[in-house]
Design an enzyme around this catalytic site. Sequence first.
Site, PDB file in Angstrom:
ATOM      1  N   TYR A  67       0.819  -1.216   0.000  1.00  0.00           N
ATOM      2  CA  TYR A  67       0.000   0.000   0.000  1.00  0.00           C
ATOM      3  C   TYR A  67       0.850   1.261   0.000  1.00  0.00           C
ATOM      4  O   TYR A  67       0.489   2.248  -0.649  1.00  0.00           O
ATOM      5  CB  TYR A  67      -1.017  -0.015   1.164  1.00  0.00           C
ATOM      6  CG  TYR A  67      -2.234  -0.808   0.749  1.00  0.00           C
ATOM      7  CD1 TYR A  67      -3.219  -0.225  -0.036  1.00  0.00           C
ATOM      8  CD2 TYR A  67      -2.353  -2.152   1.060  1.00  0.00           C
ATOM      9  CE1 TYR A  67      -4.312  -0.964  -0.475  1.00  0.00           C
ATOM     10  CE2 TYR A  67      -3.443  -2.897   0.624  1.00  0.00           C
ATOM     11  CZ  TYR A  67      -4.413  -2.290  -0.140  1.00  0.00           C
ATOM     12  OH  TYR A  67      -5.483  -3.022  -0.599  1.00  0.00           O
ATOM     13  N   GLN A 101     -15.249   2.116  -8.029  1.00  0.00           N
ATOM     14  CA  GLN A 101     -14.595   1.042  -7.278  1.00  0.00           C
ATOM     15  C   GLN A 101     -13.155   1.431  -6.972  1.00  0.00           C
ATOM     16  O   GLN A 101     -12.449   0.726  -6.259  1.00  0.00           O
ATOM     17  CB  GLN A 101     -14.580  -0.249  -8.095  1.00  0.00           C
ATOM     18  CG  GLN A 101     -15.954  -0.745  -8.497  1.00  0.00           C
ATOM     19  CD  GLN A 101     -15.852  -1.878  -9.506  1.00  0.00           C
ATOM     20  OE1 GLN A 101     -15.674  -3.042  -9.149  1.00  0.00           O
ATOM     21  NE2 GLN A 101     -15.952  -1.553 -10.777  1.00  0.00           N
ATOM     22  N   VAL A 103      -9.828   3.400  -5.586  1.00  0.00           N
ATOM     23  CA  VAL A 103      -9.451   3.978  -4.289  1.00  0.00           C
ATOM     24  C   VAL A 103      -8.404   5.074  -4.468  1.00  0.00           C
ATOM     25  O   VAL A 103      -7.819   5.545  -3.503  1.00  0.00           O
ATOM     26  CB  VAL A 103      -8.909   2.865  -3.339  1.00  0.00           C
ATOM     27  CG1 VAL A 103      -9.994   1.859  -3.015  1.00  0.00           C
ATOM     28  CG2 VAL A 103      -7.688   2.155  -3.934  1.00  0.00           C
ATOM     29  N   HIS A 119     -15.173   1.410  -2.521  1.00  0.00           N
ATOM     30  CA  HIS A 119     -14.120   0.591  -1.913  1.00  0.00           C
ATOM     31  C   HIS A 119     -13.208   1.425  -1.006  1.00  0.00           C
ATOM     32  O   HIS A 119     -12.088   1.002  -0.708  1.00  0.00           O
ATOM     33  CB  HIS A 119     -13.305  -0.128  -2.993  1.00  0.00           C
ATOM     34  CG  HIS A 119     -14.064  -1.237  -3.661  1.00  0.00           C
ATOM     35  ND1 HIS A 119     -13.695  -1.798  -4.870  1.00  0.00           N
ATOM     36  CD2 HIS A 119     -15.192  -1.904  -3.288  1.00  0.00           C
ATOM     37  CE1 HIS A 119     -14.560  -2.746  -5.202  1.00  0.00           C
ATOM     38  NE2 HIS A 119     -15.476  -2.831  -4.272  1.00  0.00           N
ATOM     39  N   CYS A 127      -7.611   2.867  12.399  1.00  0.00           N
ATOM     40  CA  CYS A 127      -6.988   2.011  13.401  1.00  0.00           C
ATOM     41  C   CYS A 127      -7.606   0.615  13.358  1.00  0.00           C
ATOM     42  O   CYS A 127      -8.804   0.458  13.130  1.00  0.00           O
ATOM     43  CB  CYS A 127      -7.164   2.637  14.782  1.00  0.00           C
ATOM     44  SG  CYS A 127      -6.350   1.673  16.070  1.00  0.00           S
ATOM     45  N   GLY A 186     -14.551   1.084 -17.741  1.00  0.00           N
ATOM     46  CA  GLY A 186     -13.244   0.590 -17.304  1.00  0.00           C
ATOM     47  C   GLY A 186     -13.291  -0.390 -16.153  1.00  0.00           C
ATOM     48  O   GLY A 186     -12.464  -0.331 -15.253  1.00  0.00           O
ATOM     49  N   ASN A 212     -15.406   0.361 -22.373  1.00  0.00           N
ATOM     50  CA  ASN A 212     -14.262  -0.423 -21.892  1.00  0.00           C
ATOM     51  C   ASN A 212     -13.301  -0.680 -23.044  1.00  0.00           C
ATOM     52  O   ASN A 212     -13.703  -0.692 -24.210  1.00  0.00           O
ATOM     53  CB  ASN A 212     -14.745  -1.758 -21.304  1.00  0.00           C
ATOM     54  CG  ASN A 212     -13.780  -2.329 -20.272  1.00  0.00           C
ATOM     55  OD1 ASN A 212     -13.532  -1.697 -19.253  1.00  0.00           O
ATOM     56  ND2 ASN A 212     -13.208  -3.477 -20.541  1.00  0.00           N
TER      57      ASN A 212
HETATM   58  P1  OAD Z   1      -9.818  -4.599 -13.477  1.00  0.00           P
HETATM   59  O1  OAD Z   1      -8.331  -4.437 -13.504  1.00  0.00           O
HETATM   60  O2  OAD Z   1     -10.355  -5.952 -13.145  1.00  0.00           O
HETATM   61  O3  OAD Z   1     -10.440  -4.187 -14.887  1.00  0.00           O
HETATM   62  C1  OAD Z   1     -10.064  -3.036 -15.557  1.00  0.00           C
HETATM   63  C2  OAD Z   1     -10.789  -3.006 -16.885  1.00  0.00           C
HETATM   64  O4  OAD Z   1     -10.476  -1.759 -17.503  1.00  0.00           O
HETATM   65  C3  OAD Z   1     -10.386  -4.121 -17.857  1.00  0.00           C
HETATM   66  O5  OAD Z   1     -11.556  -4.709 -18.421  1.00  0.00           O
HETATM   67  C4  OAD Z   1      -9.581  -3.389 -18.941  1.00  0.00           C
HETATM   68  O6  OAD Z   1      -9.793  -3.929 -20.250  1.00  0.00           O
HETATM   69  C5  OAD Z   1     -10.192  -2.004 -18.870  1.00  0.00           C
HETATM   70  N1  OAD Z   1      -9.283  -0.919 -19.314  1.00  0.00           N
HETATM   71  C6  OAD Z   1      -7.930  -0.843 -19.234  1.00  0.00           C
HETATM   72  N2  OAD Z   1      -7.478   0.321 -19.723  1.00  0.00           N
HETATM   73  C7  OAD Z   1      -8.583   1.016 -20.130  1.00  0.00           C
HETATM   74  C8  OAD Z   1      -8.785   2.289 -20.725  1.00  0.00           C
HETATM   75  N3  OAD Z   1      -7.764   3.102 -21.006  1.00  0.00           N
HETATM   76  N4  OAD Z   1     -10.048   2.662 -21.003  1.00  0.00           N
HETATM   77  C9  OAD Z   1     -11.116   1.850 -20.744  1.00  0.00           C
HETATM   78  N5  OAD Z   1     -10.977   0.630 -20.181  1.00  0.00           N
HETATM   79  C10 OAD Z   1      -9.735   0.217 -19.872  1.00  0.00           C
HETATM   80  O7  OAD Z   1     -10.376  -3.502 -12.457  1.00  0.00           O
HETATM   81  P2  OAD Z   1     -11.794  -3.370 -11.758  1.00  0.00           P
HETATM   82  O8  OAD Z   1     -12.882  -3.928 -12.591  1.00  0.00           O
HETATM   83  O9  OAD Z   1     -11.903  -1.972 -11.292  1.00  0.00           O
HETATM   84  O10 OAD Z   1     -11.310  -4.248  -5.459  1.00  0.00           O
HETATM   85  O11 OAD Z   1     -11.616  -4.272 -10.480  1.00  0.00           O
HETATM   86  C11 OAD Z   1     -12.656  -4.303  -9.551  1.00  0.00           C
HETATM   87  C12 OAD Z   1     -12.124  -4.438  -8.147  1.00  0.00           C
HETATM   88  O12 OAD Z   1     -11.286  -5.565  -8.059  1.00  0.00           O
HETATM   89  C13 OAD Z   1     -11.242  -3.311  -7.670  1.00  0.00           C
HETATM   90  O13 OAD Z   1     -11.936  -2.211  -7.144  1.00  0.00           O
HETATM   91  C14 OAD Z   1     -10.460  -3.964  -6.587  1.00  0.00           C
HETATM   92  C15 OAD Z   1     -10.090  -5.157  -7.390  1.00  0.00           C
HETATM   93  O14 OAD Z   1      -9.345  -6.125  -6.974  1.00  0.00           O
HETATM   94  C16 OAD Z   1     -10.811  -4.192  -4.228  1.00  0.00           C
HETATM   95  O15 OAD Z   1      -9.679  -3.845  -3.977  1.00  0.00           O
HETATM   96  C17 OAD Z   1     -11.799  -4.606  -3.169  1.00  0.00           C
END
Ligand code: OAD
Length: 243
Positions: A67, A101, A103, A119, A127, A186, A212
């Site tokens: 982190y 989603q 952070v 999230h 804490c 995205g 996306n």
């Molecule tokens: P992902 O990394 O799973 O997905 C990102 C998506 O964005 C993929 O489908 C890519 O194809 C797309 N992408 C990449 N570059 C892009 C661009 N320039 N324009 C448009 N799309 C693009 O991320 P999330 O779906 O956000 O949760 O993941 C969901 C959650 O899983 C996160 O919030 C996190 C994670 O692990 C927690 O930490 C609880």
Amino acid sequence: MQADIEMVKALLDGGRKVVVLTGAGVSAESGVPTFRGNDGLWKSHRPEDLARPDAFAMNPELVWEFYNWRRELIGKCEPNPAHQALAEMERHIPNFLLITQNVDGLHAQAGSRKLIEMHGSLWQVRCTSCSHSREDRAELPAMPECPDCGHLLRPGVVWFGEPLIPGVLKVAIAQISSAEVFISVGTSNMVQPAASFYQLAKDHGAVTVEVNLEPTSNTGFMDFALHGKAGDILPELVTGLSK
Ligand code: OAD
């Protein structure tokens, strides 16, 4: 795709209630690594293996190292045209909500105010023992301690296997249920509950739109699927929107 873009623009211009859900892809063009892309690994660990309470319980030093690395990396990132377009959309559409989603805090930095960070935030720490919680963008020690009780602090984000921040899901569900247009941007749609928000919107009669880089498991169920970079497509969607 241009014809679809024009149709979505017309929907956005019609005084309808709009809810947008974003994921890591919206920040990719700012240099923030996505979770499931090729750049997703950190020191050969998958983020999903570190962003969890059991990983923190077993090896808090490693999780804090991850982190602190993310805070340092993301602290240098700036909002990109996709974040800016969503902040602009909010200024044009009176009945608007952005649910992210992410952070990384980049939506707020771009000026979005009608925003739910479902999230949590990398810039929040809390804490593990008492109720101490604060926003803190400064560099943190390897194992930061609570100033009130001396116990270990943890990142103020929601980890896998943890419930969302109290109240957040209720508000999100109520807002999505009354949306007339639902746009996901995205996100790979791999993580619940966000991955099912489109279904809720659709069940309540909303037009659904996916923006996306590539197709996702939800693509086939969306009314419009706009594939390409969010930083190219979203500015096009807001260009020329009336006040
Ligand atoms: P992902 O990394 O799973 O997905 C990102 C998506 O964005 C993929 O489908 C890519 O194809 C797309 N992408 C990449 N570059 C892009 C661009 N320039 N324009 C448009 N799309 C693009 O991320 P999330 O779906 O956000 O949760 O993941 C969901 C959650 O899983 C996160 O919030 C996190 C994670 O692990 C927690 O930490 C609880």
